[in-house]
Design a protein around this motif. Structure first.
Motif, PDB file in Angstrom:
ATOM      1  N   HIS A   1       0.841  -1.211   0.000  1.00 23.01           N
ATOM      2  CA  HIS A   1       0.000   0.000   0.000  1.00 23.01           C
ATOM      3  C   HIS A   1       0.875   1.260   0.000  1.00 23.01           C
ATOM      4  O   HIS A   1       0.475   2.302   0.522  1.00 23.01           O
TER       5      HIS A   1
ATOM      6  N   HIS B   1      10.409  -3.635   7.136  1.00 24.32           N
ATOM      7  CA  HIS B   1       9.846  -2.274   7.183  1.00 24.32           C
ATOM      8  C   HIS B   1      10.787  -1.311   7.907  1.00 24.32           C
ATOM      9  O   HIS B   1      10.431  -0.704   8.904  1.00 24.32           O
TER      10      HIS B   1
ATOM     11  N   HIS C   1      -2.018   0.566   8.970  1.00 22.25           N
ATOM     12  CA  HIS C   1      -1.987   2.012   9.256  1.00 22.25           C
ATOM     13  C   HIS C   1      -3.135   2.443  10.145  1.00 22.25           C
ATOM     14  O   HIS C   1      -3.187   3.596  10.561  1.00 22.25           O
TER      15      HIS C   1
ATOM     16  N   TYR D   1      -4.865   4.762   4.998  1.00 25.04           N
ATOM     17  CA  TYR D   1      -4.467   4.486   3.615  1.00 25.04           C
ATOM     18  C   TYR D   1      -4.021   3.058   3.367  1.00 25.04           C
ATOM     19  O   TYR D   1      -3.931   2.637   2.214  1.00 25.04           O
TER      20      TYR D   1
ATOM     21  N   GLU E   1       5.975  -4.111   9.886  1.00 20.08           N
ATOM     22  CA  GLU E   1       5.017  -3.008   9.946  1.00 20.08           C
ATOM     23  C   GLU E   1       3.890  -3.392  10.904  1.00 20.08           C
ATOM     24  O   GLU E   1       3.199  -4.376  10.694  1.00 20.08           O
TER      25      GLU E   1
END
Ligand SMILES: [Fe+2]
Length: 280
Positions: free
Chosen positions: A12, A184, A57, A125, A237
């Motif tokens: 993403h 990440h 996120h 997002y 992440e």
């Protein structure tokens, strides 16, 4: 009876939006955009009713949270990377019914789960960017699901099992998308512009490539065993909780699918990215 008809690990990264909207960056993330198109085509072919997105996120600190609004509509700018991602309009139908069933099943497992229908509840997002390409104009509902930065991999596995049970009780055909990176590790500021297309560190890159080999050869027992270490050592992440939730829903080490690369591995701002279909 409902069923999971599609599952994928997806990227993403905001550079996809830059590639799509800024002339200077046109084409930079075309393989990811092409990958989204393939996921979209497969979802439409599989007659998916609802996308359930594990969004790294939408980061929460306690329990498990679902966005159960009947409609997700707004205009988005990323507060993390506002120079990369802004002016994204969105409008998707939600799925309160499936969300309630998932909440119930996760609670049955002894975990705290909450569905939210507050008018101010937006979408992050990790969900919106893939949905822009995968679900724009398609009649597919959407449930964004938060990832908990303090949850363990094992709790997320159990959460994923609850998701699968909720889906089973619904009449829905569901696509599960784990929206997050492999390794990440962002670059330090002084290297961030030059490193926009690179993975930060050969250790991370080699680990990611090995993990993709494990996925492609269906070595899920090995992968699930190493996932907590992989998440910790490669700066996962949100702790790679999205991956744990997805695999929990698919059966964890008893999942028998072999990962299919949809968008080949690429570096973005230091992180390792990919789109992989996990056949169901
Ligand atoms: Fe991200």
């Amino acid at each position: 009876m409902g069923q999971i008809v599609q599952a994928a690990k997806i990227t993403h990264v905001p550079t996809i939006w830059m590639s799509h909207t800024i002339e200077k960056y046109k084409g930079m993330r075309q393989p990811a955009i092409d990958g989204y198109a393939k996921i979209r085509a497969a979802a439409l072919a599989a007659k998916v009713d609802t996308f359930v997105v594990f969004d790294t996120h939408w980061i929460v600190n306690q329990g498990f949270h679902l966005n159960s609004k009947p409609r997700h509509k707004g205009n988005f700018i990323s507060h993390e990377l506002p120079h990369m991602l802004s002016d994204m309009a969105y409008d998707y139908e939600g799925d309160a019914e499936l969300s309630a069933l998932i909440v119930e099943e996760v609670r049955n497992k002894g975990h705290r789960a909450l569905g939210h229908n507050h008018p101010d509840m937006g979408v992050e997002y990790g969900t919106l960017l893939p949905m822009y390409f995968i679900n724009e104009g398609a009649p597919i509902r959407l449930i964004p699901i938060a990832t908990n930065q303090f949850s363990s991999i094992d709790e997320c596995r159990q959460f994923g099992e609850g998701v699968a049970k909720g889906i089973e009780r619904s009449g829905r055909r569901v696509s599960l998308l784990a929206s997050g990176s492999l390794s990440h590790t962002f670059w330090p500021n002084n290297l961030s512009v030059a490193g926009v297309n690179m993975v930060n560190g050969e250790f991370n890159r080699q680990m990611d490539l090995r993990v993709l080999e494990l996925w492609q050869t269906g070595k899920w027992a090995e992968f699930t065993e190493m996932l907590p270490d992989y998440a910790a050592k490669c700066d996962g992440e949100c702790g790679m909780t999205d991956t744990a939730m997805l695999l929990g829903a698919l059966g964890w080490d008893s999942y028998r699918g072999k990962g299919e690369i949809v968008t080949p591995y690429f570096g973005s701002s230091g992180t390792g990215q990919v789109i992989v279909n996990l056949p169901v």
